[in-house]
Design an enzyme around this catalytic site. Sequence first.
Site, PDB file in Angstrom:
ATOM      1  N   GLN A   1      47.563  46.707 -45.234  1.00  0.00           N
ATOM      2  CA  GLN A   1      48.094  46.380 -46.559  1.00  0.00           C
ATOM      3  C   GLN A   1      49.161  47.395 -46.985  1.00  0.00           C
ATOM      4  OE1 GLN A   1      47.371  43.571 -48.104  1.00  0.00           O
ATOM      5  NE2 GLN A   1      48.631  44.026 -49.884  1.00  0.00           N
TER       6      GLN A   1
ATOM      7  N   LYS B   1      42.279  38.168 -49.978  1.00  0.00           N
ATOM      8  CA  LYS B   1      42.425  37.756 -48.568  1.00  0.00           C
ATOM      9  C   LYS B   1      41.041  37.585 -47.919  1.00  0.00           C
ATOM     10  CE  LYS B   1      46.969  39.891 -48.099  1.00  0.00           C
ATOM     11  NZ  LYS B   1      47.859  40.881 -47.519  1.00  0.00           N
TER      12      LYS B   1
ATOM     13  N   ASP C   1      50.832  39.514 -39.984  1.00  0.00           N
ATOM     14  CA  ASP C   1      51.770  39.728 -41.086  1.00  0.00           C
ATOM     15  C   ASP C   1      53.201  39.449 -40.614  1.00  0.00           C
ATOM     16  OD1 ASP C   1      50.945  40.342 -43.675  1.00  0.00           O
ATOM     17  OD2 ASP C   1      50.344  42.387 -43.131  1.00  0.00           O
TER      18      ASP C   1
END
Length: 301
Positions: free
Chosen positions: A96, A52, A119
Amino acid sequence: MQLLDGKIISEKFKIKISEEVVAMRKNSGKQPHLAAVLVGNHGASETYVASKMKNCEIVGFKSTLIKLENKISEEELIKKILELNENNDIDGIIVQLPLPAHINPEKITECIDYRKDVDGFHPVNLGRMQRNLSSFIPATPYGIMLMLEEYGIKTEGRHCVVVGRSNIVGLPMSILMARDSNPGNCTVTLCHIYTPEVKLHTSQADILIVAVGKRNFITADMVKPGAVVIDVGINPEISRQTKTGYKLYGDVDFDKVSSKTSWITPVPGGVGPMTITALLKNTLLAAKQRLLYADEVSLMA
Ligand SMILES: Nc1nc2c(c(=O)[nH]1)N[C@@H](CN(C=O)c1ccc(C(=O)N[C@@H](CCC(=O)O)C(=O)O)cc1)CN2
C-alpha cells in the site's frame, strides 16, 4: 448530466468475479489469494487496505494482511516481499502506498515478482501495458477503463486530457487512452499541476480525467460543455457544521461543473469503488495465470 456510478458497476463486476471463483475452486481446488503489505499507521491507507481485505472475502478470495511498523528498514521490507514472492500459495502482492519517507517506493515495486504484481506498478507490467500486451493494469486506471466500457462511452477519435502524471494514475491513464484499444484511440494531452495555463488544455477536453489531489482544482470555466469528467481526487475535509468527522471531495467542483457535463463521476462512489474491483480482477487474473502456467518461466501470454 448523467452519473458514472462506480458503486453500481463494481457490484456487477464483483458478482461475476465471485462466480468465477466458485468455478475455479470446483474445477481446480484453487482459491485466489491476495497479500497486502501495510507499513505504518497512515489513516487513509488503513481504510483502503481494510476495504480491499473485506472485498476479497466478499468475492471468495483468501487474503493476508501483513502490517509492519513505520520504522521498518528498506532491507527488512524487501526481505518480506521476497518471502511473499516465494510463497506458492500467494497469487497477488500489493504494497500500500504511500510508504514512509525513508523507503524508496520504486525500489520496493521492482522487488515484487511481476507475475504477482496485481497493482501493475512493476516496470515490466508498465512496459507490457504500453505495448498493448497482456499485463496487470494499475487498479485506478483499469477501473476507469471498465467504467467507460460499461457505460458505452465513445472514446475513439476524442480528445482526452489527463491532469496529474503520477505513476499510479495519470501516467498509465494517458497510455491506456492513447492505445489502439476500446476504450482508447484518443488524442491524449497529459498535464500536471504545474502546467502553465492548464485551463487552455482542460477546456478542449472531450474526456477530462483529473488526479491531482486538490479540492476544486477544476472549476466550471475549465470544462468544455458536454465533456465526460472523471474525478479521481479524494480530499477529506473536516465537516464545517459538526467540526467532527470528515466529508470527501474530489478534484472537481462538482456542484458547479456537473451541469456542464454529459457524464461525471461522483466523489465518493465513482472511481474509488472501481479501484478495488479492478484490483480483484487483477488478482483473479494472476490466480488463473498461475494455475495455467504453473511450470512456465513467464506467466504472460
Ligand atoms: N498499492 C496501492 N496504493 C495506493 C493505490 C493503489 O491502487 N495501490 N491507490 C490509492 C488508494 N486506493 C487504493 O489503494 C483507494 C482509494 C480510494 C478508494 C475508495 O474506495 N474510495 C471511496 C471512499 C472511501 C472512503 O470513505 O474513504 C470512494 O471514492 O467512493 C479505494 C482505494 C493510493 N494508494
